[in-house]
Design a protein around this motif. Sequence first.
Motif, PDB file in Angstrom:
ATOM      1  N   MET A 239       0.908  -1.329   0.058  1.00  0.00           N
ATOM      2  CA  MET A 239      -0.118   0.021   0.061  1.00  0.00           C
ATOM      3  C   MET A 239       0.784   1.199  -0.078  1.00  0.00           C
ATOM      4  O   MET A 239       0.310   2.191  -0.120  1.00  0.00           O
ATOM      5  N   SER A 240       2.282   1.229   0.175  1.00  0.00           N
ATOM      6  CA  SER A 240       2.965   2.252   0.320  1.00  0.00           C
ATOM      7  C   SER A 240       3.402   2.996  -1.074  1.00  0.00           C
ATOM      8  O   SER A 240       3.477   2.008  -2.109  1.00  0.00           O
ATOM      9  N   PRO A 241       3.166   4.008  -1.405  1.00  0.00           N
ATOM     10  CA  PRO A 241       3.560   4.801  -2.675  1.00  0.00           C
ATOM     11  C   PRO A 241       4.994   4.294  -3.165  1.00  0.00           C
ATOM     12  O   PRO A 241       5.398   4.327  -4.185  1.00  0.00           O
ATOM     13  N   TYR A 242       5.734   3.857  -2.203  1.00  0.00           N
ATOM     14  CA  TYR A 242       7.486   3.660  -2.488  1.00  0.00           C
ATOM     15  C   TYR A 242       7.400   2.156  -2.736  1.00  0.00           C
ATOM     16  O   TYR A 242       8.363   2.018  -3.146  1.00  0.00           O
ATOM     17  N   SER A 243       6.550   1.483  -2.473  1.00  0.00           N
ATOM     18  CA  SER A 243       6.371   0.002  -2.766  1.00  0.00           C
ATOM     19  C   SER A 243       6.979  -0.268  -4.475  1.00  0.00           C
ATOM     20  O   SER A 243       7.928  -1.278  -4.547  1.00  0.00           O
ATOM     21  N   LYS A 244       6.553   0.543  -5.221  1.00  0.00           N
ATOM     22  CA  LYS A 244       7.062   0.253  -6.555  1.00  0.00           C
ATOM     23  C   LYS A 244       8.310   0.918  -7.039  1.00  0.00           C
ATOM     24  O   LYS A 244       9.109   0.507  -8.061  1.00  0.00           O
ATOM     25  N   LEU A 245       9.069   1.635  -5.918  1.00  0.00           N
ATOM     26  CA  LEU A 245      10.540   2.043  -6.009  1.00  0.00           C
ATOM     27  C   LEU A 245      11.497   0.908  -5.428  1.00  0.00           C
ATOM     28  O   LEU A 245      12.634   1.157  -5.501  1.00  0.00           O
ATOM     29  N   THR A 246      11.005  -0.008  -4.680  1.00  0.00           N
ATOM     30  CA  THR A 246      12.050  -1.064  -4.120  1.00  0.00           C
ATOM     31  C   THR A 246      12.982  -1.626  -4.924  1.00  0.00           C
ATOM     32  O   THR A 246      13.959  -2.248  -4.465  1.00  0.00           O
ATOM     33  N   PRO A 247      12.525  -1.982  -6.428  1.00  0.00           N
ATOM     34  CA  PRO A 247      13.534  -2.387  -7.426  1.00  0.00           C
ATOM     35  C   PRO A 247      14.892  -1.657  -7.243  1.00  0.00           C
ATOM     36  O   PRO A 247      15.742  -2.166  -8.102  1.00  0.00           O
ATOM     37  N   THR A 248      14.643  -0.393  -6.867  1.00  0.00           N
ATOM     38  CA  THR A 248      15.898   0.693  -7.172  1.00  0.00           C
ATOM     39  C   THR A 248      16.266   1.190  -5.601  1.00  0.00           C
ATOM     40  O   THR A 248      15.940   2.551  -5.408  1.00  0.00           O
ATOM     41  N   PRO A 249      16.648   0.532  -4.758  1.00  0.00           N
ATOM     42  CA  PRO A 249      16.990   1.021  -3.239  1.00  0.00           C
ATOM     43  C   PRO A 249      17.678   2.556  -3.190  1.00  0.00           C
ATOM     44  O   PRO A 249      17.594   3.165  -2.502  1.00  0.00           O
ATOM     45  N   PHE A 250      18.839   2.425  -4.081  1.00  0.00           N
ATOM     46  CA  PHE A 250      19.682   3.654  -3.852  1.00  0.00           C
ATOM     47  C   PHE A 250      18.996   4.930  -4.578  1.00  0.00           C
ATOM     48  O   PHE A 250      18.892   5.945  -3.926  1.00  0.00           O
ATOM     49  N   SER A 251      18.073   4.908  -5.818  1.00  0.00           N
ATOM     50  CA  SER A 251      17.376   5.749  -6.440  1.00  0.00           C
ATOM     51  C   SER A 251      16.305   6.309  -5.266  1.00  0.00           C
ATOM     52  O   SER A 251      15.895   7.286  -4.922  1.00  0.00           O
ATOM     53  N   MET A 252      15.628   5.044  -4.503  1.00  0.00           N
ATOM     54  CA  MET A 252      14.496   5.615  -3.580  1.00  0.00           C
ATOM     55  C   MET A 252      14.987   6.382  -2.353  1.00  0.00           C
ATOM     56  O   MET A 252      14.510   7.364  -2.061  1.00  0.00           O
TER      57      MET A 252
ATOM     58  N   TRP B  54      15.202  13.901  -0.310  1.00  0.00           N
ATOM     59  CA  TRP B  54      14.573  15.048  -0.766  1.00  0.00           C
ATOM     60  C   TRP B  54      13.316  15.344  -0.404  1.00  0.00           C
ATOM     61  O   TRP B  54      12.909  16.680   0.128  1.00  0.00           O
ATOM     62  N   MET B  55      12.207  14.044  -0.145  1.00  0.00           N
ATOM     63  CA  MET B  55      11.112  14.402   0.395  1.00  0.00           C
ATOM     64  C   MET B  55      11.208  14.794   2.032  1.00  0.00           C
ATOM     65  O   MET B  55      10.117  15.415   2.463  1.00  0.00           O
ATOM     66  N   GLN B  56      12.026  14.366   2.766  1.00  0.00           N
ATOM     67  CA  GLN B  56      12.318  14.740   4.005  1.00  0.00           C
ATOM     68  C   GLN B  56      12.252  16.297   4.231  1.00  0.00           C
ATOM     69  O   GLN B  56      11.713  16.802   5.222  1.00  0.00           O
ATOM     70  N   THR B  57      12.691  16.776   3.346  1.00  0.00           N
ATOM     71  CA  THR B  57      13.079  18.455   3.307  1.00  0.00           C
ATOM     72  C   THR B  57      11.683  19.228   2.415  1.00  0.00           C
ATOM     73  O   THR B  57      10.911  19.929   3.272  1.00  0.00           O
ATOM     74  N   MET B  58      11.411  18.475   1.407  1.00  0.00           N
ATOM     75  CA  MET B  58      10.105  19.223   0.602  1.00  0.00           C
ATOM     76  C   MET B  58       8.775  19.043   1.259  1.00  0.00           C
ATOM     77  O   MET B  58       8.065  19.785   1.095  1.00  0.00           O
ATOM     78  N   TYR B  59       8.752  17.957   1.673  1.00  0.00           N
ATOM     79  CA  TYR B  59       7.204  17.417   2.329  1.00  0.00           C
ATOM     80  C   TYR B  59       7.373  17.143   3.422  1.00  0.00           C
ATOM     81  O   TYR B  59       7.260  17.964   4.494  1.00  0.00           O
ATOM     82  N   ILE B  60       6.914  15.865   3.788  1.00  0.00           N
ATOM     83  CA  ILE B  60       6.955  15.146   4.972  1.00  0.00           C
ATOM     84  C   ILE B  60       7.977  13.878   5.187  1.00  0.00           C
ATOM     85  O   ILE B  60       8.271  13.618   4.379  1.00  0.00           O
ATOM     86  N   PRO B  61       8.222  13.772   6.302  1.00  0.00           N
ATOM     87  CA  PRO B  61       9.306  12.522   6.491  1.00  0.00           C
ATOM     88  C   PRO B  61       8.759  11.175   5.776  1.00  0.00           C
ATOM     89  O   PRO B  61       7.320  11.135   5.983  1.00  0.00           O
ATOM     90  N   PRO B  62       9.389  10.515   5.007  1.00  0.00           N
ATOM     91  CA  PRO B  62       8.971   9.423   4.217  1.00  0.00           C
ATOM     92  C   PRO B  62       8.298   8.325   5.213  1.00  0.00           C
ATOM     93  O   PRO B  62       7.378   7.711   4.710  1.00  0.00           O
ATOM     94  N   GLN B  63       8.906   8.286   6.443  1.00  0.00           N
ATOM     95  CA  GLN B  63       8.256   7.332   7.301  1.00  0.00           C
ATOM     96  C   GLN B  63       6.875   7.642   7.652  1.00  0.00           C
ATOM     97  O   GLN B  63       6.064   6.811   8.274  1.00  0.00           O
ATOM     98  N   ASN B  64       6.456   8.627   7.342  1.00  0.00           N
ATOM     99  CA  ASN B  64       5.157   9.305   7.677  1.00  0.00           C
ATOM    100  C   ASN B  64       3.957   9.303   6.650  1.00  0.00           C
ATOM    101  O   ASN B  64       2.966   9.518   6.848  1.00  0.00           O
ATOM    102  N   VAL B  65       4.485   8.434   5.311  1.00  0.00           N
ATOM    103  CA  VAL B  65       3.654   8.644   4.344  1.00  0.00           C
ATOM    104  C   VAL B  65       2.379   8.057   4.681  1.00  0.00           C
ATOM    105  O   VAL B  65       1.323   8.151   4.176  1.00  0.00           O
ATOM    106  N   LEU B  66       2.509   6.687   5.398  1.00  0.00           N
ATOM    107  CA  LEU B  66       1.227   5.983   5.768  1.00  0.00           C
ATOM    108  C   LEU B  66       0.618   6.398   7.064  1.00  0.00           C
ATOM    109  O   LEU B  66      -0.486   5.555   7.303  1.00  0.00           O
TER     110      LEU B  66
END
Length: 261
Positions: free
Chosen positions: A198-211, A217-229
């Motif tokens: 259900m995480s929007p990041y699940s489709k980026l897991t094939p590329t750990p470094f890029s994610m 970036w998101m940590q600064t621009m939006y909200i901490p990634p761990q708070n996405v859900l």
Amino acid sequence: MAERAAELDKACRAFLAGLASPGDFLTGTQRAGIVAEVFNFPHCSAYQSIREEGLQGRELLRRVESLHKDFLACLVHCVASLQDLLDAEWHAAALEKFSSLYPGHDEQLACLTELISVTAGAVGIRSFYLATGQSVPAVPAAKGGSVHFSSVAEFCKGGLETTSYAWGPQVMKAQIVASGLEKIGLSLPDWVDNTNPMSPYSKLTPTPFSMSLQHAWMQTMYIPPQNVLKLFAKVPDGRNLGRSGMELVAGSYSGSVSCSF
């Protein structure tokens, strides 16, 4: 206000530098080329005729290929300018283009995922500067060095899987190879939530470094990634868009481009 603006600019420039660095499976030169395509050629009048003709799948890919000789450039413009027309057939056809880089199917899936990630990052950076009335930074020079992985098996045992959440593949929780994450400075406890389908990041897991670059970036621009859900997570100081607000924005955007995620 000035302090926040400087913080956003610093985050974007750091993200941009990372996008031009060697990635999971694509080289720094390839990734910098992707950024250049987004920054230097954002629009093409031919795309309007593609829309009017209702092209999709392989037909759409063939038409865009006629406009761009390099296959990476072709795929970049499909993602950046025609994403609302892309479907599972296009995805399958695009995968075949990576056979010249990697023979394995999972590695081809990871390459396409990485291309989409870098393209999306470049679009986001360009859009930020244009929307805030600033000059878009120059495309950074490609950084040399080796890619981080040669095989998906380095961080995923048993291969990538597709769930009922859209048709993109992902790493499942039980398949994570912790040593592969540690190789690029990531830890299992910090990363495992990304495998939630259900995480929007699940489709980026094939590329750990890029994610990881997008997370920073998101940590600064939006909200901490761990708070996405976490719908009711506290909004960081100096920001107005929380998790629930992001859901509204994402839902409105996804609806406008007919995104099936």
